[in-house]
Design a protein around this motif. Sequence first.
Motif, PDB file in Angstrom:
ATOM      1  N   MET A   1     -65.200 -26.504   2.088  1.00  0.00           N
ATOM      2  CA  MET A   1     -64.620 -26.146   0.774  1.00  0.00           C
ATOM      3  C   MET A   1     -65.231 -24.820   0.305  1.00  0.00           C
ATOM      4  O   MET A   1     -66.437 -24.663   0.295  1.00  0.00           O
ATOM      5  CB  MET A   1     -64.988 -27.273  -0.204  1.00  0.00           C
ATOM      6  CG  MET A   1     -64.379 -27.124  -1.543  1.00  0.00           C
ATOM      7  SD  MET A   1     -62.848 -28.051  -1.685  1.00  0.00           S
ATOM      8  CE  MET A   1     -62.738 -28.195  -3.449  1.00  0.00           C
ATOM      9  N   ASP A   2     -64.390 -23.834  -0.067  1.00  0.00           N
ATOM     10  CA  ASP A   2     -64.890 -22.570  -0.593  1.00  0.00           C
ATOM     11  C   ASP A   2     -64.161 -22.264  -1.896  1.00  0.00           C
ATOM     12  O   ASP A   2     -63.314 -23.047  -2.329  1.00  0.00           O
ATOM     13  CB  ASP A   2     -64.710 -21.458   0.459  1.00  0.00           C
ATOM     14  CG  ASP A   2     -63.255 -21.210   0.797  1.00  0.00           C
ATOM     15  OD1 ASP A   2     -62.413 -21.391  -0.087  1.00  0.00           O
ATOM     16  OD2 ASP A   2     -62.962 -20.836   1.946  1.00  0.00           O
ATOM     17  N   PRO A   3     -64.490 -21.142  -2.561  1.00  0.00           N
ATOM     18  CA  PRO A   3     -63.893 -20.901  -3.888  1.00  0.00           C
ATOM     19  C   PRO A   3     -62.370 -20.783  -3.879  1.00  0.00           C
ATOM     20  O   PRO A   3     -61.742 -20.778  -4.935  1.00  0.00           O
ATOM     21  CB  PRO A   3     -64.541 -19.581  -4.330  1.00  0.00           C
ATOM     22  CG  PRO A   3     -65.240 -19.023  -3.158  1.00  0.00           C
ATOM     23  CD  PRO A   3     -65.446 -20.122  -2.168  1.00  0.00           C
ATOM     24  N   PHE A   4     -61.765 -20.637  -2.685  1.00  0.00           N
ATOM     25  CA  PHE A   4     -60.318 -20.402  -2.644  1.00  0.00           C
ATOM     26  C   PHE A   4     -59.497 -21.667  -2.370  1.00  0.00           C
ATOM     27  O   PHE A   4     -58.291 -21.691  -2.584  1.00  0.00           O
ATOM     28  CB  PHE A   4     -59.990 -19.359  -1.560  1.00  0.00           C
ATOM     29  CG  PHE A   4     -60.793 -18.094  -1.723  1.00  0.00           C
ATOM     30  CD1 PHE A   4     -60.612 -17.296  -2.845  1.00  0.00           C
ATOM     31  CD2 PHE A   4     -61.724 -17.702  -0.772  1.00  0.00           C
ATOM     32  CE1 PHE A   4     -61.345 -16.137  -3.015  1.00  0.00           C
ATOM     33  CE2 PHE A   4     -62.456 -16.544  -0.934  1.00  0.00           C
ATOM     34  CZ  PHE A   4     -62.264 -15.758  -2.054  1.00  0.00           C
ATOM     35  N   THR A   5     -60.172 -22.718  -1.901  1.00  0.00           N
ATOM     36  CA  THR A   5     -59.431 -23.896  -1.417  1.00  0.00           C
ATOM     37  C   THR A   5     -58.484 -24.467  -2.477  1.00  0.00           C
ATOM     38  O   THR A   5     -57.299 -24.700  -2.205  1.00  0.00           O
ATOM     39  CB  THR A   5     -60.417 -24.991  -0.941  1.00  0.00           C
ATOM     40  OG1 THR A   5     -61.302 -24.377  -0.012  1.00  0.00           O
ATOM     41  CG2 THR A   5     -59.700 -26.143  -0.283  1.00  0.00           C
ATOM     42  N   ASP A   6     -59.009 -24.679  -3.705  1.00  0.00           N
ATOM     43  CA  ASP A   6     -58.185 -25.311  -4.747  1.00  0.00           C
ATOM     44  C   ASP A   6     -56.985 -24.451  -5.111  1.00  0.00           C
ATOM     45  O   ASP A   6     -55.862 -24.955  -5.250  1.00  0.00           O
ATOM     46  CB  ASP A   6     -59.030 -25.555  -6.008  1.00  0.00           C
ATOM     47  CG  ASP A   6     -59.967 -26.729  -5.797  1.00  0.00           C
ATOM     48  OD1 ASP A   6     -59.768 -27.463  -4.813  1.00  0.00           O
ATOM     49  OD2 ASP A   6     -60.903 -26.885  -6.615  1.00  0.00           O
ATOM     50  N   THR A   7     -57.244 -23.144  -5.244  1.00  0.00           N
ATOM     51  CA  THR A   7     -56.156 -22.226  -5.628  1.00  0.00           C
ATOM     52  C   THR A   7     -55.055 -22.255  -4.578  1.00  0.00           C
ATOM     53  O   THR A   7     -53.862 -22.359  -4.903  1.00  0.00           O
ATOM     54  CB  THR A   7     -56.715 -20.777  -5.743  1.00  0.00           C
ATOM     55  OG1 THR A   7     -57.813 -20.807  -6.637  1.00  0.00           O
ATOM     56  CG2 THR A   7     -55.664 -19.807  -6.226  1.00  0.00           C
ATOM     57  N   LEU A   8     -55.462 -22.176  -3.324  1.00  0.00           N
ATOM     58  CA  LEU A   8     -54.455 -22.122  -2.259  1.00  0.00           C
ATOM     59  C   LEU A   8     -53.676 -23.434  -2.167  1.00  0.00           C
ATOM     60  O   LEU A   8     -52.462 -23.434  -1.957  1.00  0.00           O
ATOM     61  CB  LEU A   8     -55.115 -21.796  -0.910  1.00  0.00           C
ATOM     62  CG  LEU A   8     -55.900 -20.478  -0.854  1.00  0.00           C
ATOM     63  CD1 LEU A   8     -56.362 -20.178   0.566  1.00  0.00           C
ATOM     64  CD2 LEU A   8     -55.053 -19.315  -1.346  1.00  0.00           C
ATOM     65  N   GLN A   9     -54.376 -24.533  -2.399  1.00  0.00           N
ATOM     66  CA  GLN A   9     -53.726 -25.854  -2.390  1.00  0.00           C
ATOM     67  C   GLN A   9     -52.661 -25.918  -3.492  1.00  0.00           C
ATOM     68  O   GLN A   9     -51.530 -26.369  -3.275  1.00  0.00           O
ATOM     69  CB  GLN A   9     -54.820 -26.923  -2.603  1.00  0.00           C
ATOM     70  CG  GLN A   9     -54.323 -28.352  -2.623  1.00  0.00           C
ATOM     71  CD  GLN A   9     -53.760 -28.770  -1.264  1.00  0.00           C
ATOM     72  OE1 GLN A   9     -54.100 -28.183  -0.235  1.00  0.00           O
ATOM     73  NE2 GLN A   9     -52.840 -29.724  -1.273  1.00  0.00           N
ATOM     74  N   ARG A  10     -53.043 -25.402  -4.678  1.00  0.00           N
ATOM     75  CA  ARG A  10     -52.110 -25.410  -5.825  1.00  0.00           C
ATOM     76  C   ARG A  10     -50.860 -24.587  -5.495  1.00  0.00           C
ATOM     77  O   ARG A  10     -49.735 -25.007  -5.751  1.00  0.00           O
ATOM     78  CB  ARG A  10     -52.865 -24.809  -7.029  1.00  0.00           C
ATOM     79  CG  ARG A  10     -52.018 -24.542  -8.252  1.00  0.00           C
ATOM     80  CD  ARG A  10     -52.908 -24.270  -9.478  1.00  0.00           C
ATOM     81  NE  ARG A  10     -53.853 -23.161  -9.304  1.00  0.00           N
ATOM     82  CZ  ARG A  10     -53.556 -21.885  -9.483  1.00  0.00           C
ATOM     83  NH1 ARG A  10     -52.327 -21.542  -9.809  1.00  0.00           N
ATOM     84  NH2 ARG A  10     -54.472 -20.939  -9.336  1.00  0.00           N
ATOM     85  N   LEU A  11     -51.061 -23.415  -4.911  1.00  0.00           N
ATOM     86  CA  LEU A  11     -49.918 -22.550  -4.606  1.00  0.00           C
ATOM     87  C   LEU A  11     -49.037 -23.175  -3.510  1.00  0.00           C
ATOM     88  O   LEU A  11     -47.814 -23.094  -3.574  1.00  0.00           O
ATOM     89  CB  LEU A  11     -50.381 -21.161  -4.171  1.00  0.00           C
ATOM     90  CG  LEU A  11     -51.183 -20.356  -5.190  1.00  0.00           C
ATOM     91  CD1 LEU A  11     -51.359 -18.914  -4.720  1.00  0.00           C
ATOM     92  CD2 LEU A  11     -50.532 -20.323  -6.550  1.00  0.00           C
ATOM     93  N   ARG A  12     -49.679 -23.799  -2.539  1.00  0.00           N
ATOM     94  CA  ARG A  12     -48.895 -24.450  -1.471  1.00  0.00           C
ATOM     95  C   ARG A  12     -48.002 -25.550  -2.038  1.00  0.00           C
ATOM     96  O   ARG A  12     -46.837 -25.680  -1.666  1.00  0.00           O
ATOM     97  CB  ARG A  12     -49.828 -25.076  -0.435  1.00  0.00           C
ATOM     98  CG  ARG A  12     -50.270 -24.119   0.604  1.00  0.00           C
ATOM     99  CD  ARG A  12     -50.275 -24.701   2.018  1.00  0.00           C
ATOM    100  NE  ARG A  12     -50.590 -23.611   2.943  1.00  0.00           N
ATOM    101  CZ  ARG A  12     -49.705 -22.773   3.420  1.00  0.00           C
ATOM    102  NH1 ARG A  12     -48.428 -22.875   3.107  1.00  0.00           N
ATOM    103  NH2 ARG A  12     -50.065 -21.788   4.224  1.00  0.00           N
TER     104      ARG A  12
END
Length: 454
Positions: A1-12
Motif C-alpha cells: 500500500m502506498d499513497p496512491f493506492t486509494d486514489t487509483l482504486q477510486r478512479l478505477r
Amino acid sequence: MDPFTDTLQRLREAFGSGRTRPAEFRAAQLRGLGRFLRENKQLLQGALAQDLHKSVFESEVSEISISQSEIDSALRNLRAWMKDEKVSKNLATQLDSAFIRKEPFGLVLIVAPWNYPVNLTLVPLVGALAAGNCVVLKPSEVSKSTEKVLAEVLPRYLDQSCFAVVLGGPQEMGQLLEHKFDYIFFTGSPQVGKIVMAAAAKHLTPVTLELGGKNPCYVDDDCDPQTVANRVAWFRYFNTGQTCVAPDYVLCSPEMQARLLPALQSAITRFYGEDPQSSPDLGRIINHKHFQRLRDLLSCGRVAIGGQSDESERYIAPTVLVDVQETEPVMQEEIFGPILPIMNVRGLDEAIDFINRREKPLALYAFSNSNQVVKRVLAQTSSGGFCGNDGFMHMTLSSLPFGGVGTSGMGSYHGKFSFDTFSHHRACLLRRPGLEKIYAIRYPPHSPRNLRLL
Ligand code: NAD
C-alpha cells in the motif's frame, strides 16, 4: 500500500461505473477546465512568473490561450469525434455493419515537465477527458508555484471521482509507476522516457512519449540574414530557450555566419534592449541545477554574442557561440537554455549529412528563398515536425499531429490527434443471426465447389 493506492482504486471504480462515457459528462469536464483557465488566469500568470519569470505575453500565447483553444476545439467537435467510423467492407460482409468505435482506455496517467507547466498538463488532459477516461495528472515538482495551483485549484473544477492530481518527484514517480494504468502519456526528457517505458512494459501499458533532443536549423546562403535572425532569435530565446522545439543549433556556411552575427545582435538588442537582464520579456532559468549546467556550456567554442550570467537571479544572457567542436558538450546534449551555437557546413549536402548522423530531432527548421532547398531538407531528413522559413509555428496548428520520432518520442497529440491518442480504436463487425446457408460454405468438410464459391 502506498499513497496512491486509494486514489487509483477510486478512479478505477468510477471508470467501471461508466459515468465518464456519455458526451454530456465529457463536455461538462471540458467546460470546467475552461472555467478553471478563465477564473484563475491571473493566479496562473503569477505562478508562471514566479517559476520562470514568464512575461504575461508568453504566458498568454504559449500556456493559457493555447490550452483554451484546445478546449474550444474539443467541445466543438466532441460528438463528431465520438461517432463510430464506418469502414469499407468485403464481399463476405456486405450485409453486415463494420465500424471503428473509439472507446476510452480507462485509467490514464499524464506526466508533465516544468517548461510549459500549464500547456503541457492541460492540453493532454483535454484529449484524455474528451475521450472519456479517468485521469491521474502528475505535474512537474520543479515548477513549484504552478504545481501548487494545479494541485489546489484545478480539482475543484472537475469531477473528483474521475480525476486526481498527484504530487512528487522521481521517488514518488517510482511508486506511481508500479501501478497498472491503461495508458501513460509522458512529456519530458528521453532519459526519463526510458524509465517510464520500462515501467509501462511490466504491465504492457501503451505509452505516448513526448521527448526532446537537438533541433537543427539550416540557413541557406540565399537568405536575408536579418529576417532569419529575427525569427531564429525569437524562437531560440522564447521562454529563455527552455522549449523542446526551440532550434538547438544553426547550420550555415562561414559566409552566412558572418552576415548572421550582426543581424542576431541587432535582433537581440531590439527585443531585449541594451541590458537584457532588465528586460521584462526575458525569463530566467528554472533552477540552480540547470543554471550551473548552462553556465558550464558557455565555455564551449567562443562567445560571439552575450555570454553574461548572474547566479543570484539565475540569469543567462541571450548568447551565440561560434567555433564550436562537435565533440563539445554544447553539441552533445540538448541545450534547453538561451544559448545558440552556430556550426559551419559547406553547402546543403553537408548540412543534411550532419543532421542525419544524429538522432532524429523533435523539430527541424530550414531557411531558404528557394522552395527546392527547403523541400530537399524535408525529403532527405526525418524529424517529429518540420517548419520551413520559421520556427515552431507548425505546432500552433492543431490540425497537425505534434510528436517526436526515434529518440524524440513516439505517438502524437493536439486537436483530434489527442482524442485518438486517448481512445482505443475498437474494430467492430455486427453480423446477422440468419443467413446460415450462405455462411455454411466455410465449414468442413471442405469441397472444391465451396472453394470456387469463395
Ligand atoms: P524530466 O524528464 O526530468 O521530467 C519530466 C517528468 O518526469 C516530471 O514530472 C518529473 O517529476 C518526472 N521524473 C523526473 N525524473 C524521474 C525519474 N527518475 N523517474 C520517474 N519520473 C521522473 O524532464 P523536464 O526536465 O521536466 O523537462 C525537460 C525535458 O522535457 C527536455 O528534454 C525537453 O525537450 C522535454 N520536453 C519535451 C516536450 C515535448 O512536447 N516533446 C515538451 C517539453 C519538454
